[in-house]
Design a protein around this motif. Structure first.
Motif, mmCIF file in Angstrom:
data_model
loop_
_atom_site.group_PDB
_atom_site.id
_atom_site.type_symbol
_atom_site.label_atom_id
_atom_site.label_comp_id
_atom_site.label_asym_id
_atom_site.label_seq_id
_atom_site.Cartn_x
_atom_site.Cartn_y
_atom_site.Cartn_z
ATOM 1 N N VAL A 4 0.831 -0.922 0.007
ATOM 2 C CA VAL A 4 0.222 0.426 0.149
ATOM 3 C C VAL A 4 1.193 1.273 0.100
ATOM 4 O O VAL A 4 1.681 1.563 0.717
ATOM 5 N N CYS A 5 0.925 1.997 -0.834
ATOM 6 C CA CYS A 5 2.071 2.962 -1.247
ATOM 7 C C CYS A 5 0.788 4.313 -1.248
ATOM 8 O O CYS A 5 -0.592 4.478 -1.524
ATOM 9 N N THR A 61 0.270 -0.444 -4.558
ATOM 10 C CA THR A 61 -0.799 -0.379 -4.711
ATOM 11 C C THR A 61 -1.313 0.816 -4.668
ATOM 12 O O THR A 61 -0.625 1.173 -3.438
ATOM 13 N N LEU A 95 -5.856 0.506 -5.165
ATOM 14 C CA LEU A 95 -6.015 0.014 -4.152
ATOM 15 C C LEU A 95 -7.594 -1.570 -4.533
ATOM 16 O O LEU A 95 -7.680 -1.889 -3.419
ATOM 17 N N LEU A 128 -6.213 -4.604 -4.104
ATOM 18 C CA LEU A 128 -6.620 -5.492 -2.676
ATOM 19 C C LEU A 128 -7.393 -6.108 -2.518
ATOM 20 O O LEU A 128 -7.539 -7.107 -1.797
ATOM 21 N N ILE A 173 -1.408 -7.970 2.722
ATOM 22 C CA ILE A 173 -1.323 -6.340 2.726
ATOM 23 C C ILE A 173 -0.647 -5.968 3.571
ATOM 24 O O ILE A 173 -0.359 -6.210 4.911
ATOM 25 N N VAL A 227 1.934 -2.681 4.470
ATOM 26 C CA VAL A 227 1.810 -1.160 4.818
ATOM 27 C C VAL A 227 3.307 -0.976 5.526
ATOM 28 O O VAL A 227 3.310 -1.141 6.362
ATOM 29 N N VAL A 231 -6.995 5.255 0.926
ATOM 30 C CA VAL A 231 -6.442 3.892 1.892
ATOM 31 C C VAL A 231 -6.943 3.477 2.764
ATOM 32 O O VAL A 231 -7.056 2.163 3.320
ATOM 33 N N LEU A 251 -8.619 -0.512 3.812
ATOM 34 C CA LEU A 251 -8.123 -0.859 4.427
ATOM 35 C C LEU A 251 -8.798 -2.302 5.746
ATOM 36 O O LEU A 251 -9.107 -2.612 6.368
#
Length: 340
Positions: free
Chosen positions: A17-18, A51, A72, A75, A81, A83, A97, A101
């Motif tokens: 996750v970016c 992502t 995203l 996901l 996932i 982070v 984001v 999540l």
């Protein structure tokens, strides 16, 4: 470290996750663990995707940038996932984001946060009422800004309700390797660790770094290293604090104190951890009967080995072999050599 409830799925699709503010170091660690093809060395294939909320390049500290290759929405396909941590722990994560999540956690997808990534999970409300860890220098900040999180300082990483958090920097590597080991076996994690020139696992807690950043005396450190190496080459033999202390030329009390100051754990805990790791390798690589595996790794009996596997790996030796056994070239191998 809290006794883990290991992920039951074998993660092959990994979502990184970016968003602006994530740490370049953690991004690199994730890429090194899951983004390098090591199938020629027996490591399972991984599909790592970067992502983000949109495809625009994301600036990273140090003049670097990261280009997402999935939105995203990917996901929903991920088995795991991850982070990254943050350059500034109070950086607000984008609303998409946080929402993604939350949806992933509702689907029971495992989510792992490295170092300050715990702040991102906390922003999403996922850590409310749950145990979490972060870098020891950030624990007060996490408690202050997210008082509903049960922050612990005595772990390299912890697990609570399919959410993984890790302590600072190198502990993120520990967590990544642990997740590989839990899903794909000790040999896969060890192969990745060797290519990264790092330990496949470490024992102890952050206390070893907070209270004793360096060993108190070089001579003591060398002596303890020799004792650990001695024990590892003779795992089948019975060892006690008294016998190991005698080899170090110390009293049992002094030996136990110096050992914990240097390694962050007790001699008994360290020894059991090494025995479990050696047993894992024998179960993966050989067809030795379980009583013989227990004998070679110093557990003495299959019952004792089974108890420690249940406590530390949440599985039995038999089930571990069934999941991770590879056809060996020969069954009569010596107990694998471990780093002290």
């Amino acid at each position: 470290m809290t006794p883990p409830d290991e992920p039951t799925a074998h993660p092959t699709r990994i979502a990184l996750v970016c968003f602006p503010g994530v740490r370049a170091f953690d991004v690199t660690v994730i890429g090194e663990v899951w983004g390098v093809d090591r199938t020629d060395r027996g490591v399972p294939p991984f599909d790592l995707r970067r992502t983000a909320a949109d495809p625009a390049p994301i600036p990273l500290r140090g003049g670097l940038s990261l280009t997402p290759d999935r939105t995203l929405a990917w996901l929903a396909r991920a088995d795991l996932i991850v982070v990254p941590g943050l350059d500034d722990q109070l950086t607000p994560a984008p609303a998409p984001v946080l929402a993604a999540l939350r949806r992933a956690h509702a689907r029971s997808t495992p989510i792992a946060a490295l170092c300050g990534g715990a702040f991102t999970l906390a922003q999403a409300g996922l850590l409310d009422g749950r145990q979490a860890v972060t870098h020891w220098n950030l624990t007060d900040l996490l408690r202050t800004h997210h008082p509903r999180v049960r922050v612990t300082q005595d772990a390299l990483f912890v697990h609570d309700d399919n959410l993984w958090t890790s302590a600072g920097t190198a502990a993120g590597i520990d967590l990544c390797l642990h997740l590989v080991r839990a899903a794909h076996g000790a040999e896969a994690a060890a192969t990745i660790a060797r290519s990264m020139v790092t330990a496949p696992f470490r024992t102890g807690t952050q206390a070893q770094f907070i209270e004793h950043p360096t060993p108190r005396a070089d001579r003591d450190a060398d002596t303890l290293a020799e004792v650990r190496a001695f024990a590892l080459t003779r795992l089948a033999e019975p060892h006690t604090v008294a016998t190991l202390a005698a080899r170090a030329g110390m009293s049992p009390r002094s030996f136990a104190r110096h050992f914990q100051a240097t390694t962050g754990t007790t001699p008994l805990h360290w020894l059991i951890t090494r025995r479990v790791a050696a047993a894992q390798k024998l179960l993966e690589r050989t067809d030795l009967p379980l009583p013989e595996v227990a004998r070679r790794t110093g557990f003495g009996s299959e019952v004792t080995m089974r108890q420690h596997f249940a406590t530390r790996l949440s599985t039995s030796p038999r089930d571990y072999r069934r999941a991770f056994h590879r056809t060996p070239d020969q069954t009569g191998v010596d107990t694998p050599r471990l780093d002290p």
